[in-house]
Motif scaffolding. Structure first.
Motif, PDB file in Angstrom:
ATOM      1  N   TYR A  86       0.835  -1.203   0.000  1.00 34.71           N
ATOM      2  CA  TYR A  86       0.000   0.000   0.000  1.00 34.71           C
ATOM      3  C   TYR A  86       0.867   1.249   0.000  1.00 34.71           C
ATOM      4  CZ  TYR A  86      -3.538   3.300   1.725  1.00 34.71           C
ATOM      5  OH  TYR A  86      -4.385   4.364   1.876  1.00 34.71           O
ATOM      6  N   GLU A  87       1.930   1.185   0.822  1.00 36.96           N
ATOM      7  CA  GLU A  87       2.862   2.315   0.909  1.00 36.96           C
ATOM      8  C   GLU A  87       3.477   2.606  -0.461  1.00 36.96           C
ATOM      9  OE1 GLU A  87       3.418   4.981   3.331  1.00 36.96           O
ATOM     10  OE2 GLU A  87       2.924   3.121   4.382  1.00 36.96           O
ATOM     11  N   GLU A  88       3.902   1.520  -1.117  1.00 34.87           N
ATOM     12  CA  GLU A  88       4.528   1.643  -2.421  1.00 34.87           C
ATOM     13  C   GLU A  88       3.541   2.208  -3.437  1.00 34.87           C
ATOM     14  OE1 GLU A  88       6.446  -2.064  -3.602  1.00 34.87           O
ATOM     15  OE2 GLU A  88       6.187  -1.401  -5.659  1.00 34.87           O
ATOM     16  N   LEU A  89       2.318   1.718  -3.327  1.00 35.64           N
ATOM     17  CA  LEU A  89       1.273   2.130  -4.259  1.00 35.64           C
ATOM     18  C   LEU A  89       0.983   3.624  -4.116  1.00 35.64           C
ATOM     19  CD1 LEU A  89      -0.319   0.270  -6.127  1.00 35.64           C
ATOM     20  CD2 LEU A  89      -2.184   0.406  -4.522  1.00 35.64           C
ATOM     21  N   LEU A  90       0.938   4.067  -2.861  1.00 35.89           N
ATOM     22  CA  LEU A  90       0.645   5.481  -2.621  1.00 35.89           C
ATOM     23  C   LEU A  90       1.742   6.368  -3.187  1.00 35.89           C
ATOM     24  CD1 LEU A  90      -0.767   5.704   1.002  1.00 35.89           C
ATOM     25  CD2 LEU A  90      -1.982   5.848  -1.154  1.00 35.89           C
ATOM     26  N   SER A  91       2.975   5.877  -3.106  1.00 35.25           N
ATOM     27  CA  SER A  91       4.065   6.745  -3.527  1.00 35.25           C
ATOM     28  C   SER A  91       4.283   6.728  -5.030  1.00 35.25           C
ATOM     29  CB  SER A  91       5.356   6.347  -2.810  1.00 35.25           C
ATOM     30  OG  SER A  91       5.715   5.047  -3.190  1.00 35.25           O
ATOM     31  N   CYS A  92       3.852   5.657  -5.725  1.00 37.55           N
ATOM     32  CA  CYS A  92       4.189   5.676  -7.152  1.00 37.55           C
ATOM     33  C   CYS A  92       3.024   5.526  -8.126  1.00 37.55           C
ATOM     34  CB  CYS A  92       5.310   4.706  -7.465  1.00 37.55           C
ATOM     35  SG  CYS A  92       4.978   3.048  -6.982  1.00 37.55           S
ATOM     36  N   THR A  93       1.822   5.409  -7.665  1.00 37.09           N
ATOM     37  CA  THR A  93       0.732   5.333  -8.640  1.00 37.09           C
ATOM     38  C   THR A  93       0.477   6.708  -9.226  1.00 37.09           C
ATOM     39  OG1 THR A  93      -0.299   3.526  -7.482  1.00 37.09           O
ATOM     40  CG2 THR A  93      -1.691   4.726  -8.983  1.00 37.09           C
ATOM     41  N   ALA A  94       0.366   6.755 -10.535  1.00 38.03           N
ATOM     42  CA  ALA A  94       0.022   8.012 -11.184  1.00 38.03           C
ATOM     43  C   ALA A  94      -1.274   7.819 -11.937  1.00 38.03           C
ATOM     44  CB  ALA A  94       1.133   8.411 -12.141  1.00 38.03           C
ATOM     45  N   THR A 121       2.267  -8.049 -16.139  1.00 40.52           N
ATOM     46  CA  THR A 121       3.492  -7.896 -15.353  1.00 40.52           C
ATOM     47  C   THR A 121       4.173  -6.578 -15.685  1.00 40.52           C
ATOM     48  OG1 THR A 121       4.468  -9.400 -16.947  1.00 40.52           O
ATOM     49  CG2 THR A 121       4.138 -10.254 -14.771  1.00 40.52           C
ATOM     50  N   ILE A 122       4.133  -6.197 -16.976  1.00 40.69           N
ATOM     51  CA  ILE A 122       4.742  -4.922 -17.351  1.00 40.69           C
ATOM     52  C   ILE A 122       4.040  -3.776 -16.635  1.00 40.69           C
ATOM     53  CG2 ILE A 122       4.859  -3.271 -19.267  1.00 40.69           C
ATOM     54  CD1 ILE A 122       5.691  -5.661 -21.005  1.00 40.69           C
ATOM     55  N   ALA A 123       2.716  -3.831 -16.641  1.00 34.73           N
ATOM     56  CA  ALA A 123       1.951  -2.767 -15.991  1.00 34.73           C
ATOM     57  C   ALA A 123       2.352  -2.638 -14.519  1.00 34.73           C
ATOM     58  CB  ALA A 123       0.456  -3.034 -16.126  1.00 34.73           C
ATOM     59  N   LYS A 124       2.464  -3.780 -13.826  1.00 40.35           N
ATOM     60  CA  LYS A 124       2.769  -3.765 -12.392  1.00 40.35           C
ATOM     61  C   LYS A 124       4.243  -3.457 -12.132  1.00 40.35           C
ATOM     62  CE  LYS A 124      -0.393  -4.450  -9.267  1.00 40.35           C
ATOM     63  NZ  LYS A 124      -1.536  -5.266  -9.571  1.00 40.35           N
ATOM     64  N   ASP A 125       5.126  -4.176 -12.828  1.00 41.31           N
ATOM     65  CA  ASP A 125       6.552  -4.077 -12.505  1.00 41.31           C
ATOM     66  C   ASP A 125       7.157  -2.752 -12.956  1.00 41.31           C
ATOM     67  OD1 ASP A 125       6.201  -6.534 -11.488  1.00 41.31           O
ATOM     68  OD2 ASP A 125       7.279  -7.627 -13.048  1.00 41.31           O
ATOM     69  N   LEU A 126       6.796  -2.284 -14.146  1.00 46.04           N
ATOM     70  CA  LEU A 126       7.356  -1.019 -14.625  1.00 46.04           C
ATOM     71  C   LEU A 126       6.480   0.161 -14.206  1.00 46.04           C
ATOM     72  CD1 LEU A 126       8.417  -1.963 -18.265  1.00 46.04           C
ATOM     73  CD2 LEU A 126       9.742  -2.133 -16.184  1.00 46.04           C
ATOM     74  N   ASN A 127       5.345  -0.166 -13.602  1.00 43.63           N
ATOM     75  CA  ASN A 127       4.416   0.865 -13.158  1.00 43.63           C
ATOM     76  C   ASN A 127       3.993   1.795 -14.306  1.00 43.63           C
ATOM     77  OD1 ASN A 127       2.842   1.970 -11.146  1.00 43.63           O
ATOM     78  ND2 ASN A 127       4.331   3.600 -10.776  1.00 43.63           N
ATOM     79  N   VAL A 128       3.475   1.179 -15.358  1.00 48.84           N
ATOM     80  CA  VAL A 128       2.973   1.965 -16.484  1.00 48.84           C
ATOM     81  C   VAL A 128       1.488   1.661 -16.684  1.00 48.84           C
ATOM     82  CG1 VAL A 128       5.178   2.010 -17.692  1.00 48.84           C
ATOM     83  CG2 VAL A 128       3.574   0.175 -18.176  1.00 48.84           C
ATOM     84  N   ALA A 129       0.819   2.589 -17.342  1.00 41.87           N
ATOM     85  CA  ALA A 129      -0.572   2.347 -17.719  1.00 41.87           C
ATOM     86  C   ALA A 129      -0.565   1.661 -19.084  1.00 41.87           C
ATOM     87  CB  ALA A 129      -1.322   3.666 -17.803  1.00 41.87           C
ATOM     88  N   VAL A 130      -1.394   0.636 -19.244  1.00 37.48           N
ATOM     89  CA  VAL A 130      -1.467  -0.059 -20.523  1.00 37.48           C
ATOM     90  C   VAL A 130      -2.845   0.192 -21.130  1.00 37.48           C
ATOM     91  CG1 VAL A 130      -1.376  -2.293 -21.676  1.00 37.48           C
ATOM     92  CG2 VAL A 130       0.162  -1.826 -19.772  1.00 37.48           C
ATOM     93  N   LEU A 131      -2.832   0.687 -22.362  1.00 35.57           N
ATOM     94  CA  LEU A 131      -4.089   0.944 -23.065  1.00 35.57           C
ATOM     95  C   LEU A 131      -4.153   0.016 -24.274  1.00 35.57           C
ATOM     96  CD1 LEU A 131      -6.598   2.861 -23.285  1.00 35.57           C
ATOM     97  CD2 LEU A 131      -5.229   4.274 -24.798  1.00 35.57           C
ATOM     98  N   LEU A 132      -5.242  -0.748 -24.368  1.00 29.50           N
ATOM     99  CA  LEU A 132      -5.375  -1.723 -25.443  1.00 29.50           C
ATOM    100  C   LEU A 132      -6.600  -1.381 -26.280  1.00 29.50           C
ATOM    101  CD1 LEU A 132      -5.235  -4.780 -23.051  1.00 29.50           C
ATOM    102  CD2 LEU A 132      -3.334  -3.952 -24.383  1.00 29.50           C
ATOM    103  N   THR A 133      -6.593  -1.817 -27.525  1.00 30.36           N
ATOM    104  CA  THR A 133      -7.845  -1.727 -28.281  1.00 30.36           C
ATOM    105  C   THR A 133      -8.219  -3.126 -28.739  1.00 30.36           C
ATOM    106  OG1 THR A 133      -6.786  -1.384 -30.417  1.00 30.36           O
ATOM    107  CG2 THR A 133      -7.296   0.580 -29.135  1.00 30.36           C
ATOM    108  N   ASN A 134      -9.501  -3.344 -28.830  1.00 30.56           N
ATOM    109  CA  ASN A 134     -10.013  -4.667 -29.174  1.00 30.56           C
ATOM    110  C   ASN A 134     -11.273  -4.468 -30.002  1.00 30.56           C
ATOM    111  OD1 ASN A 134     -10.674  -7.362 -29.250  1.00 30.56           O
ATOM    112  ND2 ASN A 134     -10.913  -7.593 -27.028  1.00 30.56           N
ATOM    113  N   HIS A 135     -11.607  -5.431 -30.821  1.00 32.14           N
ATOM    114  CA  HIS A 135     -12.832  -5.296 -31.619  1.00 32.14           C
ATOM    115  C   HIS A 135     -14.032  -5.812 -30.815  1.00 32.14           C
ATOM    116  CE1 HIS A 135     -12.756  -9.585 -33.509  1.00 32.14           C
ATOM    117  NE2 HIS A 135     -12.615  -9.588 -32.223  1.00 32.14           N
TER     118      HIS A 135
END
Lengths: 338, 282
Positions: free
Chosen positions: A72-80, A236-250
């Motif tokens: 939780y601590e980690e999440l608070l400090s690095c979630t954007a 894993t990329i989303a969690k480990d690198l702390n990035v947002a992933v946006l996908l498109t699908n039909h």
């Protein structure tokens, strides 16, 4: 699967491994799962050595438990929370794209999925000065359109170029190159490439369908296995690198003619948030930029929230006040929306 | 601190605490289970449901109940959460906790979260090794009472494809995991909550396994209750909860749960709303 190799841990000698192999113990999993006492007797190795080796191997290969409080601590400090640059979409997403999560845009062809991706990429690189990895699998990336959008955000040529430099584009046309691209990203390949400054905050994949849909079918398991591997990598990329992933699908239609996301039931569990894009029902709206967005999956907001927005809003210069240009807010709920 | 390093000189009282003192999680949430047959220690509860049917919410509800302090209606027990889908939303869990604690008790939230251990697993093999590791952890920590697996079906397709033609090989990994879990249940008296994502439809004339609805006329209400994980796993499940959702007229979504217990052969049904502060039974 990890094969037993010399040097994997102290005590794991060639002789020891050969000894194990005669009892059909080839991998770390086999060794850990077997009954240590029985094995020691059968292979005539020292029980103490076997226990020590087992303990070390387990410590090396297991995932380590983290206390929820630390998490939780980690999440608070690095979630954007990254704004998409469009007020209506931000409202559906509860102020924007969250890092560490997968967000999916679904819609029929021409419903504006790619345009939204461009808009998000332009907004992140221009306004928020962050890097974006744009994985283009459908060949739909238009540099001129992206440039148009950056021009709307800033008038300085220099800044426009910097912004475009922060958008790294990777073109993949099959699932294996997509996996390779994601592996590279995970092993730190991106940091060296991105020159424009800013840290990587978002990965956009437009679209997952073009590389995944055709491997479905037939005997199923191979295709589904690859799809779940792509899903695993993205998560894993989303969690480990702390990035947002946006996908498109039909989209496909279910038995009742209701639109739902493509790629089947197994994939449906993958994204955290899903937004359905549709053309407005008014005639001729396919040619204008007016679209409706419906929140169909979310863990944060009530589902079936509907917002209208204008695809051209990313091309409008910022000074313009929110007028009648597609920033109207509509009723919040309409569960009977077809 | 010193007693931690002298585990060989365990006192009889400590031994008893270790062997029998695992906190009972009986009455964890009677509303969710058939009457008088809620899970007890050593039971496995399977949460089965399609996407967006409230499995995760129900899971957070139970986790919150376990880790909250007794003063706030919790059980003050420790939980190990194995996250194979990278799905755990800590912010959401915190929102659920906050709603049940008195306002402004940030420290209590942290203290509750400290009773939660989270493990992320990226592959089936890692899951197996992690379960072995957790077995040791359950042995040394009597306050650890529940194990959450979210989800058991995460590596299903990958395992299937890796196993080649042989069904036994395809299911080998989950079978091994089940074996470890069995030991955990029998010898350590843990309670296991596991989610299973419904990824297969049941058709009138049972079609080929795994076929998705493409090009086929789906029944009016898709029946997603098909059991597809290996028999060994089915064998240890004692309580099954089937989740489904309905859209109510006022736009509020109603989630319903059909529960069954294989021990007492009883069944129950309940429904709930999802609110900002977690689930609310109707």
């Amino acid at each position: 699967m990890v094969f037993l190799k010399e040097g994997l841990c102290p005590g794991l000698t060639e002789e020891f491994i050969q000894n194990m192999r005669t009892k059909n113990i080839r991998t770390v999993e086999d060794l850990v799962s077997s009954d240590t006492e029985e094995l020691a007797q059968k292979c005539s190795v020292s029980y103490n050595v076997l226990v020590a080796v087992r303990r070390v191997l387990l410590a090396q290969h297991t995932a380590f438990p983290v206390s929820g409080a630390d998490l939780y601590e980690e999440l608070l400090s690095c979630t954007a929370i990254l704004s998409t640059g469009n007020a209506s979409l931000d409202k559906l997403l509860d102020t924007g794209l969250y890092t560490g999560e997968l967000t999916e845009l679904v819609g029929t062809p021409g419903s504006g999925k790619t345009q939204v991706c461009f808009g998000v990429a332009a907004n992140l690189s221009c306004r928020l000065k962050q890097s974006v990895l744009y994985i283009d699998s459908s060949g739909g990336l238009s540099a001129t359109r992206l440039f148009e959008m950056t021009k709307a955000k800033t008038s300085s040529m220099e800044e426009q170029m910097e912004a475009l430099q922060r958008i790294e584009v990777a073109q993949v046309f099959d699932v294996f190159s997509l996996l390779e691209c994601l592996h590279n990203l995970k092993s730190g390949g991106f940091q060296q490439v991105s020159a424009g400054g800013g840290t990587l905050k978002a990965v956009i994949v437009d679209s997952v369908t073009t590389v995944l849909s055709h491997i479905l079918g037939g005997k199923q398991t191979d295709g589904l296995s690859l799809i779940m591997q792509v899903a695993g990598e993205l998560r894993t990329i989303a969690k480990d690198l702390n990035v947002a992933v946006l996908l498109t699908n039909h989209v496909t239609r279910d038995g009742n003619g209701i639109l739902k996301a493509g790629l089947g039931l197994s994939w449906s569990h993958v994204p955290r948030t899903r937004i359905l894009l549709e053309c407005m029902e008014k005639s001729g709206s396919a040619y204008s930029g007016l679209r409706t967005a419906t929140l169909i999956k979310s863990s944060r907001q009530q589902c079936n929230l509907i917002q209208d927005f204008d695809l051209n809003s990313w091309c409008e210069t910022e000074v313009e006040l929110p007028g009648p240009s597609g920033k109207r807010k509509l009723v919040d709920e309409d569960p009977h929306q077809a | 601190m010193s007693h931690r390093h002298s585990s060989s000189a365990e006192s009889g009282a400590q031994l008893l605490a270790r062997l029998e003192g695992r906190r009972s999680l009986e009455n964890i949430e009677p509303l969710l289970f058939p009457k008088d047959s809620g899970p007890v220690n050593g039971d496995v509860v399977e949460f089965h449901g399609g996407e967006g049917t409230g499995k995760t919410e129900a899971l957070y509800h139970l986790v919150a109940r376990c880790i909250l302090p007794e003063a706030s209606g919790g059980l003050e027990a420790e939980v190990a959460f194995v996250d194979t889908d990278y799905h755990l939303d800590t912010l959401r869990l915190v929102a659920v906790l906050e709603r049940r604690l008195p306002a402004g008790s940030e420290d209590a939230v942290r203290a509750s979260l400290a009773r939660l251990y989270v493990v992320h697993c990226g592959s089936g093999a890692q899951l197996l090794l992690t379960l072995h590791y957790l077995e040791g952890m359950f042995c040394s920590r009597p306050s650890l009472s529940a194990l959450v697996l979210d989800s058991v079906s995460a590596f299903y397709w990958v395992d299937r494809a890796n196993g080649g033609e042989s069904l036994a090989l395809q299911e080998a990994n989950l079978r091994k995991c089940t074996k470890v879990l069995e030991r955990l249940l029998r010898e350590r008296g843990a309670m296991v909550f596991a989610t299973v994502q419904a990824v297969m439809r049941k058709y009138e004339s049972e079609g080929p396994v795994g076929s998705l609805s493409r090009g086929r006329q789906a029944p009016a209400r898709a029946d997603l209750s098909k059991v597809y994980l290996c028999r060994a796993w089915q064998g240890i499940v004692t309580h099954r909860l089937y989740f489904s959702k309905d859209d109510a007229a006022d736009g509020k979504r109603i989630f319903s749960v059909a529960s069954s217990c294989s021990r007492t052969k009883s069944a129950g049904r309940c429904s709930f709303h999802v609110t900002d502060g977690g689930i609310q039974f109707l």
